[in-house]
Design an enzyme around this catalytic site. Structure first.
Site, mmCIF file in Angstrom:
data_model
loop_
_atom_site.group_PDB
_atom_site.id
_atom_site.type_symbol
_atom_site.label_atom_id
_atom_site.label_comp_id
_atom_site.label_asym_id
_atom_site.label_seq_id
_atom_site.Cartn_x
_atom_site.Cartn_y
_atom_site.Cartn_z
ATOM 1 N N HIS A 130 0.823 -1.230 0.000
ATOM 2 C CA HIS A 130 0.000 0.000 0.000
ATOM 3 C C HIS A 130 0.849 1.268 0.000
ATOM 4 O O HIS A 130 0.697 2.107 -0.900
ATOM 5 C CB HIS A 130 -0.953 -0.018 1.190
ATOM 6 C CG HIS A 130 -1.593 1.302 1.470
ATOM 7 N ND1 HIS A 130 -2.446 1.925 0.581
ATOM 8 C CD2 HIS A 130 -1.478 2.140 2.540
ATOM 9 C CE1 HIS A 130 -2.848 3.090 1.098
ATOM 10 N NE2 HIS A 130 -2.263 3.237 2.282
ATOM 11 N N HIS A 148 4.495 6.670 5.465
ATOM 12 C CA HIS A 148 3.394 7.422 6.073
ATOM 13 C C HIS A 148 2.591 6.639 7.114
ATOM 14 O O HIS A 148 1.934 7.236 7.966
ATOM 15 C CB HIS A 148 2.456 7.966 4.976
ATOM 16 C CG HIS A 148 1.499 6.962 4.398
ATOM 17 N ND1 HIS A 148 1.826 6.163 3.327
ATOM 18 C CD2 HIS A 148 0.231 6.624 4.735
ATOM 19 C CE1 HIS A 148 0.794 5.389 3.019
ATOM 20 N NE2 HIS A 148 -0.195 5.636 3.861
ATOM 21 N N ASP A 197 -23.086 19.143 -23.139
ATOM 22 C CA ASP A 197 -21.646 19.328 -23.016
ATOM 23 C C ASP A 197 -20.932 18.068 -22.548
ATOM 24 O O ASP A 197 -19.941 18.132 -21.822
ATOM 25 C CB ASP A 197 -21.338 20.487 -22.051
ATOM 26 C CG ASP A 197 -21.902 20.234 -20.661
ATOM 27 O OD1 ASP A 197 -22.724 19.309 -20.521
ATOM 28 O OD2 ASP A 197 -21.519 20.964 -19.724
ATOM 29 N N GLU A 255 1.990 5.195 12.834
ATOM 30 C CA GLU A 255 0.638 4.831 13.283
ATOM 31 C C GLU A 255 0.471 3.322 13.436
ATOM 32 O O GLU A 255 -0.182 2.862 14.387
ATOM 33 C CB GLU A 255 -0.386 5.359 12.285
ATOM 34 C CG GLU A 255 -1.828 5.071 12.668
ATOM 35 C CD GLU A 255 -2.825 5.651 11.672
ATOM 36 O OE1 GLU A 255 -4.018 5.316 11.782
ATOM 37 O OE2 GLU A 255 -2.410 6.426 10.797
ATOM 38 N N ASP A 256 1.050 2.536 12.526
ATOM 39 C CA ASP A 256 0.731 1.103 12.472
ATOM 40 C C ASP A 256 1.875 0.180 12.872
ATOM 41 O O ASP A 256 1.723 -1.042 12.834
ATOM 42 C CB ASP A 256 0.266 0.724 11.064
ATOM 43 C CG ASP A 256 -1.051 1.387 10.689
ATOM 44 O OD1 ASP A 256 -1.843 1.666 11.600
ATOM 45 O OD2 ASP A 256 -1.278 1.623 9.490
ATOM 46 N N ASP A 308 -2.864 8.583 -0.707
ATOM 47 C CA ASP A 308 -3.205 7.470 0.174
ATOM 48 C C ASP A 308 -4.688 7.116 0.038
ATOM 49 O O ASP A 308 -5.063 5.949 -0.102
ATOM 50 C CB ASP A 308 -2.869 7.890 1.614
ATOM 51 C CG ASP A 308 -3.352 6.879 2.643
ATOM 52 O OD1 ASP A 308 -3.209 5.673 2.397
ATOM 53 O OD2 ASP A 308 -3.876 7.306 3.691
#
Length: 730
Positions: A48, A72, A259, A76-77, A139
């Site tokens: 990812h 990134h 259009d 956090e993970d 992301d």
């Protein structure tokens, strides 16, 4: 999964001086940090951040941004800390990853103080370096591309957040290509049937008009080259979600769009832009009102282009967007196309920041002194000028187009809430449902199970969803109202004929009545479009209506007949006098002036009134009287007149109402009794036929004031023999 050397090669294609060692170290660091983590698809989690980095290489961003994309999710993970990132890659990249970590934890739907503080820190980080925002948008784009692997319960929420928050934010930054893809991916998830229908229509249209589009492109190119202008002509197809939004906003069908296809004319210089406009307008007729110059006056997100529409080859309307190659890059990639984010830091001397980013940064800095709650309320919503964001009392975020009302809000929450809405509170204060909402409003809808949306709401609401729901609800309400009345009339008609009413027999007789369903017959009878005797005859062909018309009654030229004066039904209120016996109830008039009330509808205390001067005195009209339109060009005749409520309380006043009642024995008695029970006087009655099932009564009614009149009208509307009742205006 992309290999290490492939990522480095992607960066080196647009940046030969890329820091290959930095990119390699980031690749290995992130891969080790995520270890054996898996995504919902079963792929290694590291795939990812690697794909997010690949998306940013398509935007040709600098090395630090590509590295931040790979890292990134590490804070956090994984067990990685900010200090670990700073130590391995420096404070610049550490700051980017830290800003992205705060964004990842942010819940856009809640308004709690903790989330507000996260949002404050995030936007201040974006104000310091917009690369934080670009990584997060990439992301979200990759998450949307792989949304099918998420649990079904989460897909709609993620897609709705994307449509409400991230896509508009990409548009605000001028990143139109990314915004379009985010919108279409969200649209496909939230409304798969509508998405499939539009894509199918576009494919069919492309197959049908492919040759014509190629011919128009070739002729456009030929005309510009002949005049010495070097151009590149590109066909442009409107995106599915953009088509859907326009159909919903204007309530039009796909076939009415003019259009769907257009052409981009790419030239070398600004001077060539205006020269190309001259060629287009001297070669083909221009469509009035379709010329916009965003070159001399760019949009807030730095978009620059000239738009015009001409009647081109084959008498087709052709929309042209004329811009330079540089303008085209900015139009597609927004701030990501700016030199700052390719080969320089935002504080690089001599390099100016983009207009879109500068506007965003200045907005955030101007509000940075607010406390967290106010910052959330003001700053978040400043990002989206074409939308307003409001909240339910439970904190759910509702995105609406600017100018939307509380009615639109109610229907956006749920159709049933909109249909049953009777009032609202905005930020804790009672407000009309037609109130236009502002960014950050908290809206609480009051409901009633008996409520149905008024048809007039159709002209007030802004969203297509609300408008369609209102039309469905009013059609259904009318169906129930007229259907119930029609059933009542038909059952009585069958009873008079000595027959038993049966829906199954009526269903078999539908072809004779030219109706598709039993409900259609009931509604038709209720509306007066079908006679009840015809329904009985359709079911029982041998039936003969033996009702007699009765003795002839003299009618006037309008078709009404009036009961003789001696036959008037009059109910006098004890202690009350006739209008002529009372003192003058009006203020603002000379006591010696002759005064009379509007001959149609009259005027009663409690309603606004206007006096019109005439040769025989003053005529007083209610403010809503259509007769006042006859005096619009004579302002000198208008007088400001008001009720003297103390004097008015001593008399009764005449007005006219029209009642459509069932043509049944005893119906008139029910109406007269109702009026009498409310202490009003019936001064005169005129009657006119309205088919064999209905009769219209025009009643000269004497009441005390507007509240008295409204109470009588409300009571009459509730009677089973009354189909419709309204006050005459004249």
């Amino acid at each position: 999964m992309m290999r290490q050397y492939e990522l480095v090669e992607r960066v080196r294609r647009y940046n030969p001086n890329a820091d290959e060692d930095l990119l390699n170290r980031a690749y290995v660091f992130a891969m080790k940090a995520h270890g054996t983590q898996k995504r919902a698809s079963g792929d290694p989690y590291f795939s990812h951040p690697l794909e997010v980095a690949a998306i940013l290489t398509d935007l040709k961003l600098d090395d630090a941004t590509i590295v931040a994309a790979m890292l990134h999710d590490t804070i956090e993970d994984t067990e990685t800390s900010r200090e670990d990132i700073d130590k391995a890659f420096g404070e610049e990249i550490g700051g980017l990853v830290d800003g992205l970590t705060k964004l990842g934890k942010l819940d856009f739907v809640t308004k709690h103080a903790q989330q507000a503080e996260n949002f404050r820190k995030l936007l201040l980080a974006i104000a310091d370096d917009a690369r934080v925002l670009m990584v997060k948008l990439a992301d979200r784009l990759h998450n949307m591309r792989t949304l099918q692997y998420m649990p079904e319960a989460k897909r709609a929420r993620i897609a709705q957040d994307t449509l409400d928050i991230y896509a508009p934010l990409a548009g605000r930054m001028g990143m139109q290509s990314m915004r379009t893809e985010l919108e279409d991916l969200s649209f496909r998830c939230l409304m798969p049937e509508a998405y499939k229908l539009i894509v199918t229509r576009l494919e069919a249209l492309k197959g049908k008009n492919g040759a014509l589009i190629a011919r128009i492109a070739a002729e456009l190119t030929d005309q510009f080259v002949r005049r010495g202008i070097k151009v590149e002509v590109k066909g442009r197809q409107k995106a599915p979600y953009s088509i859907w939004k326009k159909m919903e906003r204007r309530s039009i069908a796909f076939e009415q769009l003019s259009d769907i296809y257009g052409f981009r004319i790419l030239v070398d210089t600004v001077a060539d832009c205006y020269a190309a406009v001259g060629v287009a307008h001297t070669t083909w007729p221009a469509v009035p009102g379709r010329f916009k110059d965003y070159v001399s006056t760019p949009k807030q997100n730095d978009y620059r282009s000239i738009h015009t529409t001409v009647i081109g080859p084959g008498s087709q309307r052709v929309e042209l967007q004329i811009r330079t190659h540089e303008m085209h890059q900015i139009a597609e990639y927004g701030i990501a196309a700016h030199a700052i984010y390719k080969d320089g830091r935002p504080d690089t001397p001599g390099v100016s920041e983009s207009r879109a980013y500068r506007g965003l940064r200045q907005t955030i800095e101007a509000l940075a002194s607010d406390d967290s709650e106010k910052f959330l309320e003001h700053t978040k919503l400043e990002l989206f000028h074409d939308q307003v964001f409001c909240f339910t009392p439970k904190g759910r975020l509702i995105a609406l187009p600017r100018g939307a009302t509380a009615i639109d809000f109610a229907y956006a929450v749920h159709t049933d809430i909109g249909n049953s809405a009777v009032g609202c509170k905005i930020n804790g204060r009672i407000a009309p449902l037609i109130s236009i909402l502002q960014n950050g409003d908290e809206v609480q809808i009051s409901r009633s199970d008996r409520a149905t949306p008024p048809a007039a709401w159709d002209s007030v609401v802004l969203t297509g969803r609300a408008r369609a729901a209102i039309r469905r609800a009013t059609r259904e309400a009318a169906k129930q109202q007229f259907g119930g009345l029609g059933r009542q009339i038909i059952e009585r008609a069958f009873e008079r004929a000595g027959k038993k009413f049966s829906e199954s027999k009526l269903k078999a007789a539908l072809p004779r009545l030219a109706r598709a369903s039993v409900d259609d017959v009931l509604v038709g009878v209720g509306r007066g479009e079908i006679y009840s005797s015809d329904v009985v005859r359709a079911v029982h062909p041998d039936f003969k209506d033996e009702r007699k018309a009765g003795p002839a009654v003299p009618q006037n030229e309008t078709g009404w007949f009036e009961l003789p004066k001696a036959a008037n039904l009059v109910f006098r209120v004890p202690g009350k006098s006739a209008p002529g016996d009372a003192p003058s109830p009006l203020r603002g008039l000379d006591p010696d002036t002759a005064v009379r009330f509007s001959p149609k509808g009259g005027a009663v205390p409690g309603e606004r009134i206007i006096g019109i001067r005439g040769p025989e005195g003053i005529t007083v009209y209610p403010i809503h009287s259509p007769a006042l339109a006859d005096f619009n060009d004579e302002p000198d005749r208008w007088l400001d007149v008001r009720w003297d409520l103390e004097a008015a309380d001593k008399a009764v006043y005449s007005t006219q109402i029209v009642i459509t009642m069932l043509n049944e024995p005893g119906a008139l008695g029910v109406i007269a009794t109702t009026v009498g029970e409310y202490g009003a006087n019936i001064d005169q009655i005129a009657s006119a036929p309205s088919g064999p099932d209905f009769r219209d009564l025009r009643i000269d009614l004497q009441v005390r004031d507007i509240q008295h009149l409204n109470a009588i009208l409300a009571e009459l509307k509730g009677k089973s023999v009354v189909h419709k009742v309204e006050r005459l205006s004249g």
